[in-house]
Design a protein around this motif. Structure first.
Motif, PDB file in Angstrom:
ATOM      1  N   LEU A   2     -17.974 -36.720 -13.711  1.00  0.00           N
ATOM      2  CA  LEU A   2     -16.745 -36.727 -12.944  1.00  0.00           C
ATOM      3  C   LEU A   2     -16.133 -35.342 -13.058  1.00  0.00           C
ATOM      4  O   LEU A   2     -15.911 -34.847 -14.169  1.00  0.00           O
TER       5      LEU A   2
ATOM      6  N   LEU B 230     -20.311 -39.214 -17.676  1.00  0.00           N
ATOM      7  CA  LEU B 230     -20.131 -40.661 -17.615  1.00  0.00           C
ATOM      8  C   LEU B 230     -21.354 -41.428 -18.116  1.00  0.00           C
ATOM      9  O   LEU B 230     -21.246 -42.599 -18.465  1.00  0.00           O
TER      10      LEU B 230
ATOM     11  N   LEU C 247     -17.954 -36.927  -7.803  1.00  0.00           N
ATOM     12  CA  LEU C 247     -18.942 -37.397  -8.772  1.00  0.00           C
ATOM     13  C   LEU C 247     -20.223 -36.600  -8.542  1.00  0.00           C
ATOM     14  O   LEU C 247     -20.716 -36.515  -7.410  1.00  0.00           O
TER      15      LEU C 247
ATOM     16  N   LYS D  95     -11.648 -44.548 -23.488  1.00  0.00           N
ATOM     17  CA  LYS D  95     -12.104 -43.815 -22.300  1.00  0.00           C
ATOM     18  C   LYS D  95     -11.053 -43.868 -21.200  1.00  0.00           C
ATOM     19  O   LYS D  95     -10.782 -42.861 -20.531  1.00  0.00           O
TER      20      LYS D  95
ATOM     21  N   THR E 176     -13.699 -46.848  -8.012  1.00  0.00           N
ATOM     22  CA  THR E 176     -14.868 -46.150  -8.542  1.00  0.00           C
ATOM     23  C   THR E 176     -15.016 -46.488 -10.019  1.00  0.00           C
ATOM     24  O   THR E 176     -14.145 -46.135 -10.825  1.00  0.00           O
ATOM     25  N   GLU E 177     -16.075 -47.179 -10.367  1.00  0.00           N
ATOM     26  CA  GLU E 177     -16.302 -47.550 -11.767  1.00  0.00           C
ATOM     27  C   GLU E 177     -16.901 -46.372 -12.527  1.00  0.00           C
ATOM     28  O   GLU E 177     -17.894 -45.774 -12.092  1.00  0.00           O
ATOM     29  N   LEU E 178     -16.306 -46.055 -13.663  1.00  0.00           N
ATOM     30  CA  LEU E 178     -16.775 -44.937 -14.475  1.00  0.00           C
ATOM     31  C   LEU E 178     -17.679 -45.378 -15.607  1.00  0.00           C
ATOM     32  O   LEU E 178     -18.613 -44.666 -15.973  1.00  0.00           O
ATOM     33  N   SER E 179     -17.392 -46.542 -16.204  1.00  0.00           N
ATOM     34  CA  SER E 179     -18.199 -46.967 -17.353  1.00  0.00           C
ATOM     35  C   SER E 179     -18.054 -48.462 -17.569  1.00  0.00           C
ATOM     36  O   SER E 179     -17.111 -49.092 -17.072  1.00  0.00           O
TER      37      SER E 179
ATOM     38  N   ILE F 130      -9.058 -40.499 -19.559  1.00  0.00           N
ATOM     39  CA  ILE F 130      -8.988 -40.139 -18.144  1.00  0.00           C
ATOM     40  C   ILE F 130      -7.544 -40.147 -17.659  1.00  0.00           C
ATOM     41  O   ILE F 130      -7.105 -39.255 -16.917  1.00  0.00           O
TER      42      ILE F 130
END
Length: 361
Positions: free
Chosen positions: A83, A17, A90, A157, A143-146, A161
């Motif tokens: 991830l 990530l 995480l 992205k 949950t923020e990934l990017s 996912i």
């Protein structure tokens, strides 16, 4: 907008990530000044010792060595977040030289992937920054990934996912929420059987058929908008006030010419940036190759391949948006709402008449 197809790198079955390019830039910004100052300190200490045969300046050498070692440590420090492939954890890993430290954060089961548009302003609320966030969503916890500046990157992205975990994408980057199921994420716009569109009554669009396709010239934008009136009025007031205050006789000719030249420069700048594009008609070309759009005389025409278009969205404000995996083109339609709807139907009609697959009735 044209960008490469960017997704999360997959390492040992986990999604990386961390934006490594951004991390390298930050490390360079932090390490380079320390390295430079350390080299300068070392050079000064060496010069004093060699030139004057003085006692070895150990303190200065130690400072130089400390600065250089700190810069090397920064370069060799990596903070990465992964991830897991099952979406349950995480992993946050910090590596300093060869030493690694890892922590694990468990995740709750998520129902979909969110693609969110966030607009933030500076303290004066004059400058807006738009970012696009990829988020794992459920009823209780996100949950923020990017976070990316380019919507195409964030969209790729989110789709990556969503396809991996077989969950839908909730796209909230436009006027209305759009839900796309996993099996729809790679689907191009399906051809539709529609009648040949005709420009609406009273349309100011100029539609011309050529040997390559169809050219559409949109009407010019109005020259007198509140923004332009405010800019021009401000310049006029500045000119009047400064003329009274500065250009009092006797005034040297050179000063007078400089003043008038400065006012003329700003006048041309305002004309060039805000007014001149409104005197030129926007051009949209629809061919078998794709859609060409030239929205400003300052930019080149942008091409998006018809066979790659996945979504064709008409937003409020007559914003026609064409989306593929690698591009997003936003066409600001100058005209009426009916004109914008006509262009949307026209593009669908061309797709239907150039597709190799049977159209949907």
């Amino acid at each position: 907008m044209n960008t490469t197809n960017t997704t999360f790198p997959v390492i040992n079955g986990a999604f990386l990530l961390t934006n490594q390019k951004t991390q390298r830039y930050i490390k360079f910004v932090l390490a380079f000044p320390l390295l430079l100052v350390g080299i300068i300190y070392g050079a000064i200490a060496t010069h004093k010792y060699m030139e004057y045969y003085a006692e070895l300046p150990i303190g200065t050498f130690l400072i130089a060595a400390l600065l250089i070692l700190t810069s090397v440590a920064i370069v060799n420090t990596n903070r990465t977040t992964y991830l897991s492939g099952d979406g349950r954890k995480l992993f946050k890993q910090t590596q300093i030289f060869s030493y690694k430290f890892r922590s694990t954060q468990p995740l709750t089961v998520f129902s979909h992937v969110g693609l969110e548009k966030v607009v933030s302003y500076d303290n004066d609320r004059k400058k807006a920054t738009t970012t696009y966030h990829v988020i794992l969503k459920n009823k209780h916890y996100d949950t923020e990934l990017s976070s990316d500046n380019e919507i195409v990157t964030a969209r790729n992205k989110a789709e990556q996912i969503a396809k991996h975990f077989s969950v839908p994408v909730y796209d909230n980057t436009h006027d209305e929420l759009r839900i796309r199921q996993p099996d729809e994420l790679d689907s191009v716009l399906a051809p539709e059987l529609i009648d040949t569109p005709e420009p609406p009554d009273g349309s100011r669009l100029s539609v011309q058929k050529t040997e390559h396709g169809i050219d559409i010239f949109m009407p010019k934008q109005p020259l007198l908008t509140p923004f332009i009136i405010a800019r021009v009025s401000g310049l006029v007031m500045f000119y009047i006030v400064t003329s009274v205050m500065i250009l009092k006789p006797p005034v040297p000719l050179e000063l007078s010419l400089q003043f008038h030249g400065l006012v003329l420069f700003f006048a041309l700048l305002i004309y060039g940036r805000n007014i001149y594009p409104r005197t030129v008609r926007k051009k949209l070309s629809i061919t078998k190759e794709g859609v060409y759009y030239k929205g400003s005389p300052y930019h080149k025409s942008t091409l998006i391949d018809l066979s790659f278009i996945e979504e064709l969205i008409l937003e409020k404000g007559r914003r026609l948006i064409l989306i593929s995996d690698n591009q997003q083109i936003t066409i600001e339609v100058t005209g009426t709402d009916a004109d914008a709807e006509f262009l949307q139907r026209l593009i669908k009609w061309v797709i239907a008449n150039t597709a190799n697959t049977p159209v949907q009735e």
